[in-house]
Every structure is written in structure tokens, then in C-alpha cells.
Scaffold this motif. Structure first.
Motif, short mmCIF file in Angstrom:
data_model
loop_
_atom_site.label_atom_id
_atom_site.label_comp_id
_atom_site.label_asym_id
_atom_site.label_seq_id
_atom_site.Cartn_x
_atom_site.Cartn_y
_atom_site.Cartn_z
N GLY A 501 0.64 -1.34 -0.11
CA GLY A 501 0.11 0.05 0.02
C GLY A 501 0.67 1.28 -0.04
N VAL A 502 2.14 1.18 -0.03
CA VAL A 502 3.05 2.14 0.09
C VAL A 502 3.65 2.50 -1.34
N ASP A 503 3.63 3.87 -1.68
CA ASP A 503 4.61 4.09 -3.15
C ASP A 503 5.94 4.62 -2.74
N LEU A 504 6.74 3.63 -3.16
CA LEU A 504 7.93 3.66 -2.77
C LEU A 504 8.92 4.26 -4.18
N ASN A 505 8.36 5.33 -4.61
CA ASN A 505 9.02 5.97 -5.63
C ASN A 505 9.08 5.01 -6.93
N GLY A 506 8.10 4.30 -6.90
CA GLY A 506 8.17 3.39 -7.91
C GLY A 506 7.47 3.69 -9.49
N ALA A 507 6.99 4.80 -9.35
CA ALA A 507 6.13 5.30 -10.56
C ALA A 507 7.31 6.03 -11.62
N PHE A 508 7.09 5.68 -13.11
CA PHE A 508 7.75 6.09 -13.99
C PHE A 508 7.19 6.23 -15.19
N THR A 509 7.57 7.08 -16.32
CA THR A 509 7.21 6.98 -17.61
C THR A 509 8.32 7.04 -18.51
N TYR A 510 8.15 6.39 -19.81
CA TYR A 510 9.06 5.95 -20.53
C TYR A 510 8.52 6.47 -22.10
N ASP A 511 9.16 7.33 -22.52
CA ASP A 511 8.82 7.70 -24.09
C ASP A 511 9.97 7.51 -25.03
N GLN A 512 9.64 6.65 -26.18
CA GLN A 512 10.32 6.26 -27.09
C GLN A 512 9.73 6.65 -28.52
N ASN A 513 10.41 7.32 -29.18
CA ASN A 513 9.99 8.02 -30.45
C ASN A 513 10.96 7.67 -31.43
N VAL A 514 10.35 7.01 -32.62
CA VAL A 514 11.19 6.52 -33.63
C VAL A 514 10.61 7.05 -34.86
N LEU A 515 11.71 7.91 -35.65
CA LEU A 515 11.25 8.37 -37.06
C LEU A 515 12.38 7.30 -38.23
N ALA A 516 11.61 6.92 -39.25
CA ALA A 516 12.24 5.92 -39.96
C ALA A 516 11.97 6.20 -41.61
N SER A 517 12.89 5.88 -42.35
CA SER A 517 12.71 5.98 -43.55
C SER A 517 13.41 4.79 -44.46
N TYR A 518 12.77 4.31 -45.55
CA TYR A 518 13.60 3.31 -46.11
C TYR A 518 13.34 3.37 -47.74
N VAL A 519 14.51 2.91 -48.41
CA VAL A 519 14.20 2.86 -49.85
C VAL A 519 15.03 1.47 -50.14
N SER A 520 14.36 0.78 -51.40
CA SER A 520 14.48 -0.38 -51.78
C SER A 520 14.64 -0.62 -53.34
N TYR A 521 15.40 -1.51 -53.79
CA TYR A 521 15.58 -1.40 -55.23
C TYR A 521 16.39 -2.65 -55.68
N TYR A 537 17.10 4.13 -42.68
CA TYR A 537 17.57 4.77 -41.41
C TYR A 537 16.51 5.33 -40.39
N GLU A 538 17.02 5.02 -39.20
CA GLU A 538 16.11 5.03 -37.97
C GLU A 538 16.64 6.23 -37.16
N TYR A 539 15.86 7.24 -36.49
CA TYR A 539 16.30 8.10 -35.52
C TYR A 539 15.69 7.52 -34.27
N THR A 540 15.99 7.34 -33.19
CA THR A 540 15.36 7.03 -31.93
C THR A 540 15.69 8.24 -30.77
N ASP A 541 14.70 8.71 -30.22
CA ASP A 541 14.66 9.64 -29.00
C ASP A 541 14.09 8.82 -27.91
N VAL A 542 14.76 8.92 -27.00
CA VAL A 542 14.21 8.22 -25.61
C VAL A 542 14.49 9.08 -24.33
N ALA A 543 13.30 9.03 -23.38
CA ALA A 543 13.38 9.81 -22.45
C ALA A 543 12.53 9.11 -21.21
N GLY A 544 13.31 8.98 -20.11
CA GLY A 544 12.68 8.38 -18.83
C GLY A 544 12.62 9.49 -17.74
#
Length: 841
Positions: A501-521, A537-544
Motif C-alpha cells: 500500500g505504500v508508493d516507494l517512488n516506483g512510478a515512472f514514464t518512458y517515451d520512445q519516439n522513432v522516425l524512419a525512412s527506407y528505400v528498396s531496389y 535509416y532510423e532515428y530514436t529519441d528516448v526519455a525516462g
């Protein structure tokens, strides 16, 4: 800024030569059309092409059968099937006069005579060939051609689950045990060629229901709604960053016939019961599909665990050896429900719109009662050993674990086809969300007395994903096709925990954003050799974000993922293919959640600061078919420098397990799969995977040779009666700290068709010749804090013998309205998913 510029350049590179292919991507069938074995033909350099369309709607006819018949002899000399755009190509045709026989279920068979290849004209382009719909209405729900249980296609293996009657009345977990290159461990976690880094899609789309535990999610999907399972071991650059051992796509049953149709299935069994129903309505431009059902399962087991660890008294520096034993029983009870609604609308000939919603709900209940004994032995320095252990404590442990989850997936897809064949634009959007609540109640009781104390831990986790994707295909000269695309994935993970019943600072949020582009031939190096190149190509941005600001973190990284495939036709029925790709694997909720879930003497928690894995993957594949037999052989290698591995240590008789990027993982293996029909009524399918794993980390290392085998066989007895067998064996599995037990399984089923093949009744038997399955697992290592050794040996018994009786019925009258369109869909296959949280199944 440079990263965003690179993204823009890749997504707009419609003029760069990066993917070419012949317009037909479907492999040649294992037998000539209509079951006629092709005669030997002297190969030439001629080429016959065309597009098969519906005579009334002008829409392409997918999977139409094309037979090439030599006019002089009347013999079938070659054949193929149309692709998803209705196109076909017959290559290496010798000079001469031919007749084309074109057929597809629901259409009138068409013959095109006087198709000629000569020295002066080596190409016969038939352009659009109209195929007239048959006027006869079909009186049964489905009329389909005979498919093998396992199909070897150009870039994937396909297991046709609907043809295996041992699946009837089961779950997706039962289906997975029979899929080539796939195995399940004792907790139901998927392994592909020895690796658990597998991405599971449903109808080509991701679902956050897989983010917490794939093993638990598979139990929520009835086997009766699964049409087939696709296994892609070397995905192209069109797939998300390829960070797994491969991709598994579960394709559910749908109806493409006009009118109102439906089916229902009811199963009653000793270990589980379920019921589901499906109704499809298609009229004109609109199609609607509704699917719903519920599943209940129940099982029991026993556990015998011995845990040995050492600790040192900080004052006297004397070393003590602690031993804890647990012996008891456990039961698992689960109830799941699902509902699915799909809509398809043809705005006009060039524009289509589709939308869907899928909802899954489930509840797991684990109950366990264990008699626990603890012993202590002090080190005897004179004999350099330990004195006889003495009993220090004895108590009863009662454990109650409730796990509730609710998942929802919403998708909206739009496709525009241009005037030029193969030119197409697709816009896709997907929102997926899973809410899961977990509560664990541990009661410590005197042997015949009151409660000592109680531990209650609770966790509420939420996983959300919003995805946008755009794909564009542009035809290039010489029958090549350029494909480019861009994608954005916005992930939001949150967790809140309570301990007594006690919150021991266990709460968290985690954001993960990915932008991608591809080419195929790709392009043909010569008549027998084709090269395909791709890049992503993929670019990843992460924050906790934590309750304690000192724990907050943020990072970003980018990756360019190459993909190269070289294919060579040894003979018309024999192909050699080699592939290289890199794959990035991001952790999901199961690996990130810091909530400490305790089950008895075991505590598991995630690590929010995990990095993504980067893997190099190499594969060489050989496939062939002759008469009624197909064979596929692959050799592969995977290397990962920062592999995510579970890490355990024992403190005060409790085993704590978390995850870290600490290991180098090298895997070398070979797989062999095949199918044959000795006689028309009998089919045999099998798969064997042999691989060697080398794991190295600062705290431990391990290596070993492992294998898994599965085999299935079916026989049509006659008069609507058929029987099927499937079975498999998994060797013991090497882990960084220990070894997981080997195990085997076997299933039998017999089915009788009823109501003029509109229904049937089946009897399924799971492990009928064995009452229980025993798992012997070993965990050993040294604590990171004090480098003292520990070991845990556990024996778990699962009472998995089961019988089930299933009734099926299909209803409705309809007529063929043309083949279904193969629609593109979102595939978020870049994130590492979780294993099961254990328990008896």
C-alpha cells in the motif's frame, strides 16, 4: 538537423535505383496448374507477360493459375500464378506456338491460343486479359484449392494452420509449436532459431498486447481463427529496423465472398474450453467482418526447488552456506475474451479505404502453496568445508497472483492506385494500447498456526503506441520497381507500483519516439541471378521520467540498416539465396518496468535504462521441390555485442532477476524443413534446427550445442474422416547463468466432416501418453555485490495431458466477387518484447 535532412532525402529518393524485381514475386508452384506435372522443355529466351483482371470490375485477379501448353504436343510445359496485382511472367520460353490456360475459382476458365515466341519477337505482352466471373452461386461457404501444410515461398515459410486439425479448439500457443523454425520454451515464450528476439504481428500489424508478455498474449488468441502463420527470417528494409531473429505474422481468417457468411466453433476440454463466432457481410463496395469469442483454461502442477547460496558475516568474516527448499502445488486459471470489427470500402476503382478495431481482455489467476525450509551451515576452516546444516526456519507460503489486461488496436488505411500499373501510394495509421494490472499477495504462515506477515505488491502498467506510415511504389524501366517510405512511431510507457500500500517512488514514464525512412531496389545481374539492395535509416529519441528527478535520463541515437539479398536459380525448381542485414532491437515494457514482482523466493524487475541491441545477421538458403516433395535448408549466423540478458543474484535467500546490456551473443546454426506426400491421402512435414550459442559477459559465460525437432503427419481415411499427429522435442537450452530444461510434446486428432462438409466434429488429444511433463532447470553464478556463489535447482511438473471435443459449423450462401486485395499494413517490428512471467501452464 543532419538527421532530419537524411530522413527527408531517403524518403524523397524516388529517382535513386534501389530496388528492382521482376513484376511477379510469387514463386513458381510446386506442381503445374491443375495438378499437371510439366514436361521437360528446352529453355529459350522468350518471355510472356500479362495482367489478369475481372471482366466486370477491371480489378486484378490475384493468384489466378496460368498454364503454358505447347500447341504441337498439347502438353503443359510451364506454369505460374498471378501476383497481388494480377500480373504474371513466364520466362525462358522456347520458340514455338502456345496456348495459355487461365483459371481461378469463381471465374470461367479462359484459353488464349496462338501465343507465339519467335526469333524476331522474343516477348509476348498480352496486356490486360479479362476473366469472366462464373454465374453459378457457390452453395458452400468456401471452395478452395488444396494447399500443403507448409509452403516455402520466396521470402518466407508459411504454415497453413487451418489445415492442421490438431489445432482445433486450441490457442495460438498450440499452433506455434508446429511452425517451422519456431519453438516454445517451458513458459510458452517463442524462440526462433534459438533466439527469443522475435516480433509477432497480427495480420501484418503490431499490437501492444504483445509488449508485456508474448506467451500470455498467445493464450488469448484461439487457434480456430488463425488461417496461417508466416515466418520471415531475413526481412527486407521495408520492415522496421530488423532487430529481431525474425518476424512472425499471424494471419486470421477472413472472407472475400459476396453475401452473408459465418462460422461458429465450440470446444469443451479437460484443460480448456472456448467458443468463437465469425460473420462476414460483403455487398458491392462494402465489406464487414465481425469476430468474437471467449476462452477459459485451467491447469495445475507441482514445484520442487532447492536454492543454495553463500554469504559472509561482515564482522567475523565467516562464510555461511544457506539452503532453502520449497515443495508444493500450484494452479492456473484464465479467462479471455476478444472482439474484432473490420471494414473495407472501395471508394472507386483507384481508391480504397479500410478500418478496424480489435479488443482483447484477459485475466490470469495463479494460486500456489509451498512448504518452505531454510538451513544454515557455517564454514569449517580446518576441513575447508561446511559443517552439517541446521534447520533455521520452517513455514508455509501462500501465493496469489492476479493479472488483468485490456488491449485495443485501431487502424485506418488508405490506398491509391495510379494509372500506371504497380504505381501505388498507401497511407496508414495505427493506435494501439494495453492496460495491465498485476497484484501479488504473499502470505507467510506458521506450519499449524497464524499468519506471520503478509506482502502485497501491486502494479498498473500502460503501453500506448501511435504510428503513421506512408509507402510509395513507382515502376521503373525494364520491369523494375522502386519502393520508398517513411514512418513515425510514438511510444508512451508508464508504470505505477505499490508495496504493501505504500508508493516507494516506483512510478515512472518512458517515451520512445522513432522516425524512419527506407528505400528498396534491385536488378537482374543475368537471367539466373538477381540482386536486391535496401537501406533503412532510423532515428530514436528516448526519455525516462521518475518520481526522483535524479533518476531521469534522456538519450538519442540513429542507425542506418543495410539489407542485401543475392538470389540464384540453379534450376527452374531449385533456388539459392544469401542475405545480410543488420537489426536493431529496442526493449519494451517487460524489460523496462522497474516494478518488483515477487513469486515465492523469486523477484523479477525491469531496467528502464536498457539500450537497444544491434545485431549482424547472415543467412544462406537453398530450396527445391520435385513432384510432391519440397526441401528447404538454411545456414545462419547472428552476432550481437550488447545483447540484453537476464542477470540473477541471491540475497537473503531471495533470487533477484533483472536485465542488462552485458553479453556478447554469437549464434551459428542450420535448419532443415520439408514436406512430402508419399500417397495422395498421406502428408508428412518436419523441421529440425541445430545451433550453437556462445554467450560472454563480465560476470559469466556459457556456450553449448542445442536443437529442436518437430514433425506432423496427416492421413485422409475416407468418408469425411481424417486423422493427424504432431510432436516435437526441444533440447536443454543454454543461458548466461545456467540451463533450461529439455522437454517434448505430442498431439493427436481425428475429425469427421458433417452436414455435407459445412461442419465437423473433432476429438483432440494433448500428450495422451504422458500424465505430466517434468522440467529440471538450473541457475548458477556469483553475486555481483560479494562475488559469493549461488545455485538454484528446480523441478517443475505440469499436468498437461488433455482431451477436447470441438464442434464446427459454417453457414451462408454467396458468390465469388473477385479475389481479395492484398493490402499493405503497419508492421512495428523493431522492439524487443517480453517473456512470460512464469507459472504453471
Amino acid at each position: 538537423m543532419k538527421k532530419l535532412l537524411l530522413l527527408t532525402l531517403l524518403s524523397c529518393a524516388t529517382s535513386a535505383p534501389v530496388w528492382a524485381q521482376n513484376p511477379v514475386t510469387t514463386p513458381r508452384p510446386q506442381a503445374a496448374p491443375a495438378g499437371v506435372a510439366p514436361a521437360v522443355q528446352t529453355q529459350g529466351t522468350g518471355r510472356i507477360t500479362g495482367t489478369i483482371v475481372d471482366a466486370e470490375t477491371s480489378k486484378p485477379v490475384e493468384f489466378a493459375t496460368i498454364a503454358l501448353i505447347q500447341t504441337a504436343t498439347g502438353k503443359t510445359v510451364d506454369g505460374t500464378v498471378t501476383d497481388d496485382k494480377g500480373r504474371f511472367t513466364l520466362s525462358r520460353v522456347a520458340n514455338g506456338s502456345y496456348t495459355l490456360n487461365i483459371s481461378f475459382i469463381g471465374y470461367e476458365t479462359k484459353e488464349m491460343k496462338q501465343v507465339t515466341i519467335s526469333d524476331g519477337d522474343q516477348t509476348a505482352n498480352l496486356n490486360k486479359v479479362p476473366l469472366a466471373p462464373a454465374q453459378t452461386k457457390l452453395q458452400e461457404v468456401t471452395v478452395v484449392g488444396e494447399k500443403p501444410l507448409i509452403e516455402d515461398k520466396v521470402d518466407r515459410l508459411v504454415y497453413n494452420a487451418e489445415k492442421d486439425i490438431t489445432n482445433t479448439g486450441g490457442t495460438a500457443a498450440d499452433v506455434m509449436q508446429k511452425v517451422p523454425s519456431i519453438s516454445l520454451d517451458q513458459d510458452g515464450n517463442i524462440q526462433m532459431r534459438g533466439s527469443g528476439n522475435v516480433r509477432v504481428l497480427i495480420n501484418g500489424k503490431p499490437s501492444t498486447m504483445m509488449a508485456g508478455s508474448v506467451a500470455d498474449a498467445l493464450k488469448q488468441i484461439p487457434a480456430d481463427i488463425i488461417k496461417n502463420v508466416e515466418v520471415i527470417t531475413s526481412p527486407s528494409s521495408k520492415y522496421d529496423a530488423e532487430g529481431t531473429a525474425g518476424i512472425i505474422n499471424i494471419v486470421t481468417k477472413k472472407n472475400s465472398l459476396a453475401g452473408i457468411t459465418g462460422s461458429t466453433t465450440l470446444t469443451a476440454g479437460t484443460r480448456g474450453s472456448n467458443g468463437n463466432a465469425n460473420v462476414s457481410v460483403r455487398q458491392g463496395k462494402l465489406g464487414v467482418n465481425v469476430n468474437a469469442g471467449a476462452t477459459r483454461f485451467y491447469s495445475k502442477g507441482t514445484m520442487d526447488q532447492t536454492q543454495i547460496s553463500q554469504q559472509q558475516d561482515l564482522e567475523t568474516e565467516e562464510i555461511f552456506e544457506n539452503t532453502t527448499t520449497q515443495l508444493g502445488t500450484s494452479t492456473v486459471d484464465g479467462m479471455f475474451g476478444f472482439g474484432q470489427l473490420g471494414l473495407d470500402y472501395d471508394i472507386n476503382e483507384k481508391n480504397t479505404l479500410s478500418a478496424g478495431i480489435r479488443v482483447n481482455s484477459g485475466e490470469f489467476k495463479l494460486r500456489s502453496h509451498q512448504l518452505t525450509n531454510t538451513f544454515e551451515a557455517a564454514q569449517n576452516e580446518a576441513k575447508n568445508g561446511f559443517l552439517a546444516p541446521r534447520l533455521t526456519d520452517k513455514y508455509n507460503l501462500s501465493m496469489k497472483n492476479n493479472n488483468n489486461r485490456l488491449s485495443m488496436d485501431l487502424n485506418l488505411d488508405y490506398t491509391h492506385q495510379f494509372k500506371k500499373p504497380q504505381q501505388e501510394l498507401t497511407l496508414l495509421a495505427l493506435y494501439s494500447q494495453t492496460d495491465q494490472d498485476n497484484s501479488m499477495n504473499l502470505g507467510y504462515y506458521e506450519l499449524e498456526g497464524p499468519l506471520r506477515f503478509n506482502n502485497m505488491n501491486e502494479n498498473e502498467g500502460l503501453n500506448k503506441e501511435l504510428t503513421f506510415q506512408a509507402d510509395y511504389a513507382h515502376p521503373m524501366p525494364k520491369n523494375t520497381l522502386l519502393e520508398v517510405g517513411a514512418k513515425g512511431i510514438l511510444r508512451d510507457v508508464s508504470s505505477e507500483s505499490l508495496y504493501n500500500g505504500v508508493d516507494l517512488n516506483g512510478a515512472f514514464t518512458y517515451d520512445q519516439n522513432v522516425l524512419a525512412s527506407y528505400v528498396s531496389y534491385g536488378f537482374n545481374l543475368n537471367k539466373k541471378t538477381a540482386l536486391r539492395l535496401g537501406g533503412r535509416y532510423e532515428y530514436t529519441d528516448v526519455a525516462g521520467d521518475f518520481v526522483n528527478p535524479e533518476q531521469d535520463f534522456a538519450t538519442n541515437y540513429d542507425n542506418f540498416i543495410p539489407n542485401i539479398t543475392l538470389a540464384y536459380d540453379l534450376k527452374p525448381n531449385m533456388k539459392l539465396r544469401t542475405t545480410f542485414t543488420q537489426r536493431i532491437q529496442r526493449p519494451q515494457l517487460f524489460f523496462l518496468n522497474p516494478y518488483r514482482q515477487q513469486q515465492g523466493l523469486n523477484v523479477t524487475y525491469g531496467n528502464p535504462e536498457l539500450d537497444a541491441e544491434l545485431t549482424n545477421s547472415y543467412e544462406i538458403n537453398y530450396s527445391t521441390f520435385f513432384k510432391t516433395t519440397s526441401v528447404n535448408v538454411s545456414a545462419y549466423m547472428r552476432t550481437t555485442d550488447n545483447a540484453i540478458e537476464s542477470v540473477s543474484e541471491v540475497v537473503n535467500n531471495i533470487t533477484y532477476t533483472t536485465f542488462n546490456n552485458i553479453a556478447k551473443n554469437k549464434t551459428y546454426g542450420m535448419s532443415l524443413s520439408g514436406s512430402t506426400k508419399p500417397i495422395p491421402a498421406w502428408n508428412i512435414n518436419g523441421n529440425i534446427n541445430l545451433y550453437y550459442v556462445d554467450l560472454n559477459a563480465p560476470l559469466a559465460s556459457n556456450d553449448g550445442l542445442m536443437y529442436n525437432i518437430n514433425v506432423s503427419s496427416g492421413y485422409t481415411i475416407g468418408k469425411g474422416v481424417s486423422a493427424q499427429f504432431s510432436g516435437g522435442f526441444n533440447s536443454s537450452r543454454v543461458q548466461l547463468q545456467g540451463e533450461a530444461s529439455s522437454f517434448s510434446y505430442h498431439n493427436l486428432a481425428i475429425r469427421k466432416e458433417l452436414f455435407e462438409k459445412k461442419g465437423g466434429i473433432s476429438l483432440g488429444m494433448d500428450n495422451p501418453f504422458r500424465r505430466a511433463l517434468t522440467f529440471d532447470n538450473r541457475l548458477a553464478g556469483r553475486n555481483q555485490s560479494n562475488v559469493l556463489p549461488f545455485s538454484t535447482n528446480s523441478e517443475i511438473k505440469q499436468y498437461n495431458r488433455g482431451f477436447r471435443l470441438t464442434f464446427e459449423y459454417r453457414f451462408g450462401k454467396m458468390q465469388q466477387q473477385g479475389p481479395p486485395k492484398r493490402k499493405k499494413s503497419i508492421r512495428n517490428d523493431d522492439a524487443k518484447q517480453g517473456d512470460s512471467n512464469g507459472g504453471v501452464q
